[in-house]
Each structure stands twice: as C-alpha cells, then as structure tokens.
Design an enzyme around this catalytic site. Structure first.
Site, mmCIF file in Angstrom:
data_model
loop_
_atom_site.group_PDB
_atom_site.id
_atom_site.type_symbol
_atom_site.label_atom_id
_atom_site.label_comp_id
_atom_site.label_asym_id
_atom_site.label_seq_id
_atom_site.Cartn_x
_atom_site.Cartn_y
_atom_site.Cartn_z
ATOM 1 N N ALA A 90 0.822 -1.211 0.000
ATOM 2 C CA ALA A 90 0.000 0.000 0.000
ATOM 3 C C ALA A 90 0.855 1.260 0.000
ATOM 4 C CB ALA A 90 -0.919 -0.001 1.212
ATOM 5 N N LYS A 91 2.094 1.132 0.421
ATOM 6 C CA LYS A 91 3.038 2.264 0.452
ATOM 7 C C LYS A 91 2.428 3.501 1.106
ATOM 8 C CE LYS A 91 5.800 0.687 -3.496
ATOM 9 N NZ LYS A 91 5.006 -0.462 -3.989
ATOM 10 N N ARG A 92 1.748 3.282 2.235
ATOM 11 C CA ARG A 92 1.138 4.405 2.923
ATOM 12 C C ARG A 92 2.170 5.157 3.754
ATOM 13 N NH1 ARG A 92 -2.260 2.888 -0.414
ATOM 14 N NH2 ARG A 92 -4.434 2.473 0.107
#
Lengths: 291, 291
Positions: A90-92
């Site tokens: 998700a690379k949040r």
C-alpha cells in the site's frame, strides 16, 4: 518467493470472466471486482505451493472502489487459507494520527460506536518513510501488537527512484542510506530468534549494486525485493539480500508468474506454476548458499 | 479555506449516530460508515459557505473497508453538490504502472471488460514524490486529462518531517528543496491564466520559516497548507504562500473547525460555522494583502 498480485481487470486470466458468479452483481465495478477476485483465486491455487506470501497491490483493487476493497479482503482471506502470508503493498505514509488510521485499515481494527471494525488483517504492510520517524511509529506499534511486520521503502525498483532516493547528502551518503537508518532504528529491540527484526525494507531488485551496501546498513532487516522480470531484475543478482539469514530475502514477482503464458505458452495456470517453481528454486538456491 | 474531513467513527457529532438511516446496514462497518457519511454531510452543510474545497482524509474512510469507500464516494458527491472542490488527501506514490492505477482510483476511471468503472472524481489528489519524477508522471497526465490538479508533498506539517525532508544535500540545499524542483518541473507548461500551474505543493503551516523560501522555489504552485490549529500552525503566519497570487494558498483546517465546540462551546454546527467564518476572514485577509 512472493506472488505479486496486481490484477488489471482488462487483462485477467480468461476463465476469470466466465466464472463470475456473484448474485446481485450489477454494476461494472461489482462484475470487475468479482472477476478480479476469481482471477486471484486461480493464480493462488496454481502457485501457492511454491510461495511463502502474496503481495497484494492495493492500487489495483482500490481503483474498483468499494467493490474493489471487498475483493481485496476476499483475496486476503483466500491467501491465508492457502497457507500464505499476506503483504499489503500500500506504500502508505502520513502524519501520526493518519498513519494510525492506515494501520487500523491494514493491520489492526477500528473502534466505533457500533463495535470494532476489523482491518484487512495483513501480516505485513509496505510504508513510505518520507514523513519521518514519527510517521512510522504508529505503523510499528500496530504491527508489533499483532505480530505483523512492515517493509519500509528504502530503494525502490523504478528508474526514477534515483531522483530522490540517491540524492547525495552533505556527509557523502545518500537519502536511501538515511532511510535505512530510520528502518534500523524503528526495528531495534524487536530482533527475534532468527536475528531478524519486524521492520524490513523494500529494496528493488533492479539496483543490485545497492543491495550489498544496504545489507551492511541493515543487517537485521528482511528485504522485500520487487522488480524481478518485467522491470529487469534477476534473482541470481540478489545474493547479498540473503547474507543476513536464509530468511532475509523475499523475492516478489508479479507479471513474471501471472503472465508467464504470454512468454512461455501453455495455459495460464500451467505456465504460472512452472514459472513459480523455477523462481522458487532460484530463490532457495540463494537462501541455501547463505547457510 | 479548505474544510478538512478526517472523521473518527468514535468521535462524530452526536446527531450523526442518531440520524443513521441505511436500509440493510447490519455490520459495524456499515453502521459506522453511514454515521461517518451523516457526520460529514452535517459539517459540510454547516461550513460550506465559508470554504472553497474539502480535503478528505482517505485513511479515515479506508479503515472502514468497502463500506468506508462507499462513504468516501458519498461525501465527495455531497461536497460537489455543495459547490466545493474535492481534494483527496491520499498521499499516494508508487512506480509508474501502479501510480496510474491510483490515478484511476481517485481522478480517472478504470477500463474493464464490463465497462468503465468511475474513480472518485476528485478535483485534486495529494501525492508522495519519494519514488521520483517517473512516479509523478502518471498522476500529472491523469490530472491534466480531467482538468484536475495535484498537491505533491514538499514539506509536511508533522514534527518528524525534518528527519528526511530537511536532510542537507551536498550542494547545501535540502531534500525538500529537491522535491520542490520536481514539483516545478512537473508543472511547467501547465501555467494558466492566473499564473498558477496544476501541480501544487503540500507545505505544512507548522514551518512558516520554510514558506518564503519554498515560495521562491515554486512561484507558480498553489500551496496546500495543513497544520493550522491542533498542530500549532497559525493562519497569520502564512502570508508568503499568497505572494504568488491571491489564489496560491489553500489553508486546510480539520479539527479547528469540526471540533470547534469543544473549545468554544455551543452546538457542533454553530461552533464550526463561527470558527470557519473567522478562519475564512483571516485567510482572505492574506489573499487581499497580496493583491
């Protein structure tokens, strides 16, 4: 070996379209999400025996809106049922209170007046460290509470990664090196029996010349290694990732497995199974060599 | 003035819980999402007259899963109906093909075998530039196709922002300065009648000493300015943002408006309306001063 699932609803395995059987599905989003779910189920069935985890590319589900999120949850459940760990790619990254909300979405749960709402239940989440240590802390805390893990972006697999990550700092090292220091600090104190921490790093397989250096900076971190295949990375160049431990490298392959039939012929599932078997062998050879 | 909506389903306006009327809502997620939607509708109604846009914190919806995404869409529609622009505060960033998928989710649409699936239809999206120029390009392209815009993280509002963004580079400038250069390059060629480009920057109101400098580096970019109020920023310190144009600053306030009653007393909607009116005045004073 990690199965990357980044389904394009216009390019699924053909059977995914015919097997859609979702009572009440009416909109294009519902039908597409059901097809995506069916596609992922078929891929998982074909290759689960060769993999330790799935890496679910959240963007590919999110673009189908609410129906896509329901499909993401379906695929996560099916992955776990197949014995695979679930990595939410998700690379949040956000300020503390918002990072905590993302951690609730992917790892923990959200308390509401109507009772707790469970998150995705991922075993690991990819996170973006641009906002600094205090933006990572809520993710670390949530992951540790649930015996889950993180993979922090340190050196990504795309050509433009160098634009920011390889900027040279005053002291002579790079931004990527500074990110590695954040990762090491966040993982300190969590090192388990295998000598590995719960805060790993995303290190692209497309920059093998950086791998050995980052392994020196991060002797305790599991590396998630995307970029093999379509992006140009090769498994045999990834040995430095495994030097810390046979379990210290996770080679993530998406199109190289899922679209193997386009390259090798055969049915999609047979070609995927053969491709995954070969990549598992190549990956385990690196792991064995590190013993 | 931009209304920030980051609803916590355990701390909504009281009427949001009693007004839930969602036929078929059974699960905690459905009920919480319906309450979140009702809460946002009430806040929008109370303060829309004082704002130009809403900033929807995607994490706060996403933690409710599929139901949360449906609520996000409801709130976006309601915002537009109230005459407000919609800024999706998602801080997405990924390699090119995945960035394109996120752009489909928030700005464009996804082509599927069953027809196009519309995205959120946001007027602007916040994006994270850690992956470099090629990771921004698909967002820029999608936004330009739809006359939408981007806000790229350049200097965020959290205390830890300095950990990475203010690292000093070999040439003496900072990572944040390098991010500003990426923003300027991405926006070049899109400068419209007001002298502003479609690629803006997120610059925290908590670091006013950086504002004037970043405005010099980014004379054509709209600045989205979070961090006023609970995080410690003050509107009156934001004048440099408006020096490029009266329209070059967007002051985003969340808790300072939505939770105004906790500070000022009164009903939630009356307190929010009064707080927003005051902040609008303070913001417009800066805009007028730049004329």
């Amino acid at each position: 070996l990690v199965l990357g699932l980044d389904p394009d609803p216009a390019r699924l395995w053909p059977d995914a379209y015919t097997l859609v059987d979702k009572p009440g599905a009416e909109s294009a989003a519902d039908l597409a999400a059901a097809s995506v779910s069916a596609h992922c189920a078929m891929v998982i069935e074909a290759v689960a025996a060769h993999c330790v985890a799935v890496k679910l590319q959240v963007a590919c589900f999110e673009r189908l809106g609410a129906a896509g999120w329901a499909a993401l949850r379906d695929v996560a459940v099916r992955s776990r049922d197949a014995g695979l760990l679930v990595i939410a790619d998700a690379k949040r990254g956000d300020i503390d209170v918002t990072a905590a909300a993302y951690a609730q979405a992917f790892i923990g749960e959200t308390l509401t007046t109507f009772g707790p709402v469970p998150g995705l239940g991922a075993d690991a989440l990819t996170v973006n460290p641009l906002l600094g240590a205090d933006s990572l802390a809520p993710f670390v805390e949530a992951a540790r509470d649930r015996s889950a893990g993180l993979f922090v972006l340190v050196r990504t697999s795309n050509p433009g990664a160098a634009d920011v990550q390889e900027l040279v700092l005053r002291e002579g090292d790079s931004v990527s090196d500074a990110l590695a220091r954040l990762v090491r600090a966040a993982g300190a104190g969590s090192i388990g029996r295998c000598g590995l921490s719960d805060v790993g790093a995303v290190v692209g397989a497309t920059a093998p010349e950086r791998l050995a250096h980052l392994r020196e900076l991060l002797p305790d971190s599991i590396f998630l290694l995307p970029g093999v295949g379509a992006q140009g990375g090769r498994i045999e160049d990834l040995a430095p990732a495994f030097e810390a431990s046979p379990a210290a490298g996770l080679v993530a392959v998406s199109r190289g497995i899922v679209a193997a039939a386009e390259r090798d012929g055969g049915t999609p599932s047979q070609a995927a199974e053969r491709a995954a078997a070969g990549m598992r062998e190549a990956t385990w050879a690196l792991a064995r060599a590190s013993l």
